[in-house]
Design a protein around this motif. Structure first.
Motif, mmCIF file in Angstrom:
data_model
loop_
_atom_site.group_PDB
_atom_site.id
_atom_site.type_symbol
_atom_site.label_atom_id
_atom_site.label_comp_id
_atom_site.label_asym_id
_atom_site.label_seq_id
_atom_site.Cartn_x
_atom_site.Cartn_y
_atom_site.Cartn_z
ATOM 1 N N ALA A 172 0.830 -1.205 0.000
ATOM 2 C CA ALA A 172 0.000 0.000 0.000
ATOM 3 C C ALA A 172 0.866 1.257 0.000
ATOM 4 C CB ALA A 172 -0.928 -0.005 1.211
ATOM 5 N N ALA A 173 1.990 1.205 0.741
ATOM 6 C CA ALA A 173 2.884 2.358 0.789
ATOM 7 C C ALA A 173 3.450 2.651 -0.604
ATOM 8 C CB ALA A 173 4.018 2.103 1.787
ATOM 9 N N TYR A 174 3.789 1.590 -1.358
ATOM 10 C CA TYR A 174 4.313 1.810 -2.713
ATOM 11 C C TYR A 174 3.214 2.244 -3.670
ATOM 12 C CZ TYR A 174 9.054 0.583 -1.752
ATOM 13 O OH TYR A 174 10.327 0.622 -1.267
ATOM 14 N N ALA A 175 1.988 1.717 -3.456
ATOM 15 C CA ALA A 175 0.873 2.170 -4.290
ATOM 16 C C ALA A 175 0.706 3.682 -4.142
ATOM 17 C CB ALA A 175 -0.417 1.451 -3.901
ATOM 18 N N ALA A 176 0.915 4.170 -2.922
ATOM 19 C CA ALA A 176 0.762 5.604 -2.671
ATOM 20 C C ALA A 176 1.791 6.425 -3.435
ATOM 21 C CB ALA A 176 0.862 5.885 -1.180
ATOM 22 N N THR A 177 2.986 5.853 -3.648
ATOM 23 C CA THR A 177 4.010 6.625 -4.358
ATOM 24 C C THR A 177 3.724 6.700 -5.851
ATOM 25 O OG1 THR A 177 5.349 4.667 -4.713
ATOM 26 C CG2 THR A 177 5.852 5.976 -2.773
ATOM 27 N N SER A 178 3.073 5.661 -6.405
ATOM 28 C CA SER A 178 2.932 5.667 -7.859
ATOM 29 C C SER A 178 1.637 6.294 -8.362
ATOM 30 C CB SER A 178 3.091 4.253 -8.421
ATOM 31 O OG SER A 178 2.809 3.301 -7.447
ATOM 32 N N PHE A 179 0.597 6.352 -7.519
ATOM 33 C CA PHE A 179 -0.631 6.999 -7.967
ATOM 34 C C PHE A 179 -0.900 8.213 -7.098
ATOM 35 C CE2 PHE A 179 -1.033 2.443 -8.732
ATOM 36 C CZ PHE A 179 -1.188 2.451 -10.103
ATOM 37 N N ASN A 180 -0.870 9.378 -7.715
ATOM 38 C CA ASN A 180 -1.045 10.619 -6.982
ATOM 39 C C ASN A 180 -2.306 10.672 -6.148
ATOM 40 O OD1 ASN A 180 0.827 12.542 -6.823
ATOM 41 N ND2 ASN A 180 0.527 13.287 -8.924
ATOM 42 N N ASN A 181 -3.391 10.174 -6.731
ATOM 43 C CA ASN A 181 -4.680 10.372 -6.088
ATOM 44 C C ASN A 181 -5.162 9.190 -5.290
ATOM 45 O OD1 ASN A 181 -5.361 12.944 -6.563
ATOM 46 N ND2 ASN A 181 -6.228 12.555 -8.588
ATOM 47 N N ILE A 182 -4.414 8.098 -5.281
ATOM 48 C CA ILE A 182 -4.968 6.887 -4.699
ATOM 49 C C ILE A 182 -5.249 7.061 -3.203
ATOM 50 C CG2 ILE A 182 -2.783 5.721 -4.171
ATOM 51 C CD1 ILE A 182 -4.140 3.123 -5.097
ATOM 52 N N MET A 183 -4.394 7.809 -2.521
ATOM 53 C CA MET A 183 -4.595 7.983 -1.087
ATOM 54 C C MET A 183 -5.825 8.846 -0.800
ATOM 55 S SD MET A 183 -2.831 6.113 0.668
ATOM 56 C CE MET A 183 -1.863 4.802 -0.019
ATOM 57 N N ASP A 184 -6.008 9.905 -1.593
ATOM 58 C CA ASP A 184 -7.217 10.722 -1.439
ATOM 59 C C ASP A 184 -8.450 9.869 -1.670
ATOM 60 O OD1 ASP A 184 -5.799 12.944 -0.903
ATOM 61 O OD2 ASP A 184 -5.827 13.730 -2.947
ATOM 62 N N ALA A 185 -8.383 9.045 -2.724
ATOM 63 C CA ALA A 185 -9.532 8.213 -3.071
ATOM 64 C C ALA A 185 -9.842 7.236 -1.953
ATOM 65 C CB ALA A 185 -9.256 7.468 -4.373
ATOM 66 N N LEU A 186 -8.781 6.650 -1.373
ATOM 67 C CA LEU A 186 -8.996 5.685 -0.297
ATOM 68 C C LEU A 186 -9.582 6.331 0.946
ATOM 69 C CD1 LEU A 186 -5.892 3.475 -0.756
ATOM 70 C CD2 LEU A 186 -8.242 2.697 -0.678
ATOM 71 N N GLN A 187 -9.024 7.501 1.306
ATOM 72 C CA GLN A 187 -9.544 8.221 2.470
ATOM 73 C C GLN A 187 -11.038 8.459 2.287
ATOM 74 O OE1 GLN A 187 -8.109 8.655 5.108
ATOM 75 N NE2 GLN A 187 -5.973 9.300 4.954
ATOM 76 N N LEU A 188 -11.389 8.778 1.060
ATOM 77 C CA LEU A 188 -12.775 9.061 0.744
ATOM 78 C C LEU A 188 -13.639 7.815 0.950
ATOM 79 C CD1 LEU A 188 -14.244 11.464 -0.459
ATOM 80 C CD2 LEU A 188 -14.012 10.386 -2.675
ATOM 81 N N ILE A 189 -13.145 6.676 0.458
ATOM 82 C CA ILE A 189 -13.909 5.433 0.594
ATOM 83 C C ILE A 189 -14.043 5.052 2.079
ATOM 84 C CG2 ILE A 189 -13.924 2.980 0.041
ATOM 85 C CD1 ILE A 189 -12.453 3.816 -2.593
ATOM 86 N N PHE A 190 -12.945 5.229 2.847
ATOM 87 C CA PHE A 190 -13.031 4.939 4.290
ATOM 88 C C PHE A 190 -14.145 5.745 4.909
ATOM 89 C CE2 PHE A 190 -8.145 4.344 4.699
ATOM 90 C CZ PHE A 190 -8.228 3.286 3.830
ATOM 91 N N SER A 191 -14.157 7.038 4.574
ATOM 92 C CA SER A 191 -15.134 7.891 5.249
ATOM 93 C C SER A 191 -16.545 7.472 4.860
ATOM 94 C CB SER A 191 -14.871 9.360 4.955
ATOM 95 O OG SER A 191 -15.125 9.620 3.611
ATOM 96 N N MET A 192 -16.695 6.954 3.638
ATOM 97 C CA MET A 192 -18.026 6.518 3.224
ATOM 98 C C MET A 192 -18.447 5.227 3.923
ATOM 99 S SD MET A 192 -17.858 7.436 -0.738
ATOM 100 C CE MET A 192 -17.873 9.160 -1.210
ATOM 101 N N VAL A 193 -17.478 4.339 4.136
ATOM 102 C CA VAL A 193 -17.799 3.088 4.828
ATOM 103 C C VAL A 193 -18.048 3.361 6.314
ATOM 104 C CG1 VAL A 193 -16.869 0.831 5.495
ATOM 105 C CG2 VAL A 193 -16.522 1.699 3.187
ATOM 106 N N ASN A 194 -17.274 4.274 6.891
ATOM 107 C CA ASN A 194 -17.368 4.536 8.325
ATOM 108 C C ASN A 194 -18.542 5.403 8.729
ATOM 109 O OD1 ASN A 194 -15.441 3.067 9.553
ATOM 110 N ND2 ASN A 194 -13.825 4.595 9.367
ATOM 111 N N ALA A 195 -18.903 6.356 7.857
ATOM 112 C CA ALA A 195 -19.885 7.366 8.257
ATOM 113 C C ALA A 195 -21.184 6.772 8.790
ATOM 114 C CB ALA A 195 -20.147 8.314 7.091
ATOM 115 N N PRO A 196 -21.783 5.759 8.123
ATOM 116 C CA PRO A 196 -23.062 5.287 8.630
ATOM 117 C C PRO A 196 -22.947 4.322 9.804
ATOM 118 C CG PRO A 196 -22.511 4.133 6.607
ATOM 119 C CD PRO A 196 -21.406 5.119 6.858
ATOM 120 N N LEU A 197 -21.732 3.788 10.065
ATOM 121 C CA LEU A 197 -21.551 2.661 10.979
ATOM 122 C C LEU A 197 -22.155 2.853 12.369
ATOM 123 C CD1 LEU A 197 -20.226 -0.012 10.436
ATOM 124 C CD2 LEU A 197 -18.120 0.851 11.426
#
Lengths: 577, 64
Positions: free
Chosen positions: A417-442
């Motif tokens: 995951a750490a290397y994925a973050a280095t090669s895709f600029n937006n992947i971390m933003d996208a993931l943070q976004l998905i986390f917040s969507m999964v967590n928000a209703p919990l």
């Protein structure tokens, strides 16, 4: 950056102790219970410090310092509103069910209370999130080591990132592999005290330099030194959020969703030696948590006051790591790298010696964030995925072995995951976004499950899914001011509302997701068959006998402790209003 | 659990305290403390950490 021998010596001592604890605990790891639950034998204060330390990862120390430098003391809302009330609630009201039900993990509680599918949904999404969170920690740490030039001259420049990732992965792997959750908790306590020991002198010297809190108030605009001024409207405060969004979104939905349901923190409380102790864990943790703004946000404010040239203090200009030239925005102004506020403070005020302590504290915070995720991952993987769906009914020895294997697996996935973050600029933003969507209703799922016996498994599952879909739809249909459709929202092709800031959009996404989950869960529960009451004893509030507390002295009672914490919280808000 | 956390906690603070304190003594006339507002942070904080570590060890010892 030049480090003296004494700085390296201190860091070496620290790493020696970290691994030493793992070795010392190895002989106590006899059953899977010892490895995953620390044998349920840890005193409350130790669990309490681990509870906040596991959460005090890199993103927090660096991010809160950056936000303090950028927005000011208003950042403390993330602690005072966004954490403390939820921590008191989980201790007072929810811990009896987590601990008393004998569930070994949060997803397992969901299976006992609801059904298999609700557990599976939570277990899989949680396992994926922990791996990515620990990968982000690892990435941030390696990036910081590279930016500060910590290994410059020791390792060829092109290798610094790889060496940092490999070293941090090996150390975290080493101590969890050997000593399991106990080792992680003991190290988190060590990390807690080192972070305090490293940052306290920084704040002390920094405050002397800028003339104390009065000096900061004279130097900075009033909006940066008051936490409640201008909160009524989004455009009169630096966060761009109005009071309803802040209190409902951050203070209720997001913070309760994290502190009351995230196994990463709950696991620490579940390791306590009794139910009374488990209830005290989050409340004890709330005391230092409440004071952390003075350790991590205040240095950010000091950093912009030092020297005070152009209002940016010692915050450096953002530099493109590839070309080495300064990054500028659309109108040609320099962009400042607020993430370096705390590291710059360390370099500015600390001479060799104590600088080693400061850097150790920073590294400790990165490691505690990673280790917390890895221990939560290996438990959920082994108990909720492997034992439930892959191999049932094996011997305890086998699951203990699986725990060690999944620790290695979790660390390797984090590295990926750490290397994925280095090669895709937006992947971390996208993931943070998905986390917040999964967590928000919990949180709605847990709230209804614990306090309304009529809630059914079908209701919970339908509610959770529709809550997540609502979060996605809301994000896809709205946009923060000044952003273009894409990762920031509006990707459904039609923008129906524009929020004043990213944060306002985030908070309202969470509020909508929570509300839809609540409504759908209640509606579906009414038309489906609930579990018989006899199966819900110990899992639901109204069907669980109240524990007697007469054997506790007044200062051991969770209510008394929580009341004291609330009083101090009120006082802090009044002083810094 | 059979290992009292206060032992490793105490020892690491004692170790840090001794290293910082000795380094502070050795560099007592060094100009580098201009950065830290002319406070010999190494000596001062070394003593504080040593004191904290020693009291942790004392508490652990008394409990066992």
């Amino acid at each position: 950056m030049h480090l003296g021998w004494v700085d390296w010596l201190l860091m070496l001592i620290y790493f020696g102790f970290v691994l030493g604890i793992g070795f010392a605990l190895k002989r106590y790891m006899k059953t899977s219970n010892d490895f995953f639950l620390a044998g349920r034998a840890i005193p409350a204060w130790v669990c309490g410090l681990a509870f906040i330390s596991a959460n005090l990862g890199a993103q927090e120390v660096i991010g809160m310092g950056a936000s303090g430098a950028k927005y000011g003391i208003i950042t403390s809302h993330f602690y005072w509103i966004g954490a403390i009330p939820a921590m008191l609630f989980v201790g007072l009201f929810m811990m009896p069910f987590y601990y008393g039900s004998k569930a070994r993990s949060v997803p397992e509680y969901l299976r006992m209370r609801y059904d298999e599918k609700t557990r599976a949904l939570n277990a899989f999404s949680f396992a994926i999130m922990t791996v990515f969170s620990s990968g982000i920690s690892m990435y941030a740490m390696a990036l910081l080591i590279q930016t500060l030039g910590l290994l410059h001259g020791i390792v060829p420049d092109g290798w610094i990132f790889h060496v940092s990732v490999a070293l941090s992965a090996m150390i975290v792997l080493g101590y969890i592999f050997l000593g399991g959750l106990t080792s992680a908790i003991y190290n988190e306590v060590l990390q807690f005290f080192l972070i305090v020991a490293g940052f306290l002198p920084l704040v002390w010297v920094g405050l002397r330099n800028v003339g104390g809190w009065d000096g900061i108030r004279r130097t900075l605009p009033a909006s940066m030194t008051h936490s409640w001024r201008g909160m009524l409207h989004a455009n009169t405060n630096p966060l761009g959020v109005e009071i309803v969004g802040l209190v409902m979104g951050l203070g209720f939905v997001l913070s309760f969703g994290y502190w009351c349901t995230d196994f990463l923190v709950i696991q620490r409380a579940m390791a306590a030696d009794s139910q009374d102790a488990a209830r005290r864990v989050p409340i004890i943790a709330a005391v230092p948590k409440m004071l952390f703004p003075f350790l991590v946000i205040l240095p950010g404010l000091i950093a912009v006051c030092v020297g005070a040239h152009g209002g940016h203090g010692i915050i450096p200009v953002k530099v493109d790591p590839l070309s080495g030239s300064a990054v500028v925005d659309a109108s040609g102004n320099a962009i400042y790298n607020y993430d370096l506020a705390i590291p710059m403070m360390l370099l500015h005020f600390f001479p060799s010696g104590i600088l080693g302590l400061g850097l150790t504290a920073l590294l400790a915070s990165f490691m505690s964030g990673m280790a917390g995720n890895v221990t939560a991952f290996n438990t959920v993987w082994t108990y909720d995925i492997y034992q439930s769906y892959i191999r049932k009914g094996a011997s305890d020895e086998h699951y203990l072995w699986m725990g060690r294997v999944s620790t290695v697996g979790g660390v390797l996935l984090s590295v990926a995951a750490a290397y994925a973050a280095t090669s895709f600029n937006n992947i971390m933003d996208a993931l943070q976004l998905i986390f917040s969507m999964v967590n928000a209703p919990l949180f709605a799922t847990f709230l209804l499950g614990m306090f309304w016996k009529r809630t059914t498994g079908h209701g919970a599952f339908a509610g959770l899914l529709s809550g997540t879909i609502t979060a996605m739809a809301h994000h896809g249909l709205t946009l923060p001011a000044g952003a273009t459709p894409g990762i920031h929202g509006g990707w459904l092709g039609h923008v129906i509302y524009t929020y004043p800031s990213d944060m306002a959009q985030n908070l309202w996404t969470a509020i909508f997701a929570f509300s839809v989950n609540l409504i759908v869960t209640i509606a579906v529960s009414f038309v489906t068959e609930p579990k018989p009451e006899s199966e819900l004893v110990g899992l639901v509030y109204s069907l669980t006998p109240r524990q007697s507390e007469v054997h506790l002295a007044w200062w051991q009672k969770p209510q008394a402790l929580a009341f004291a914490v609330l009083l101090i919280l009120l006082l802090l808000n009044v002083v810094f209003a | 659990m059979n290992l009292d956390i206060r032992y490793p906690l105490g020892w690491i603070f004692v170790a840090f305290g001794v290293v910082l304190g000795l380094y502070g003594l050795e560099t007592i006339h060094n100009g580098m403390y201009a950065a830290s507002m002319n406070l010999n942070l190494n000596l001062i904080w070394g003593v504080v950490m040593l004191g904290f570590g020693a009291s942790m060890l004392f508490l652990a010892r008394r409990a066992s």
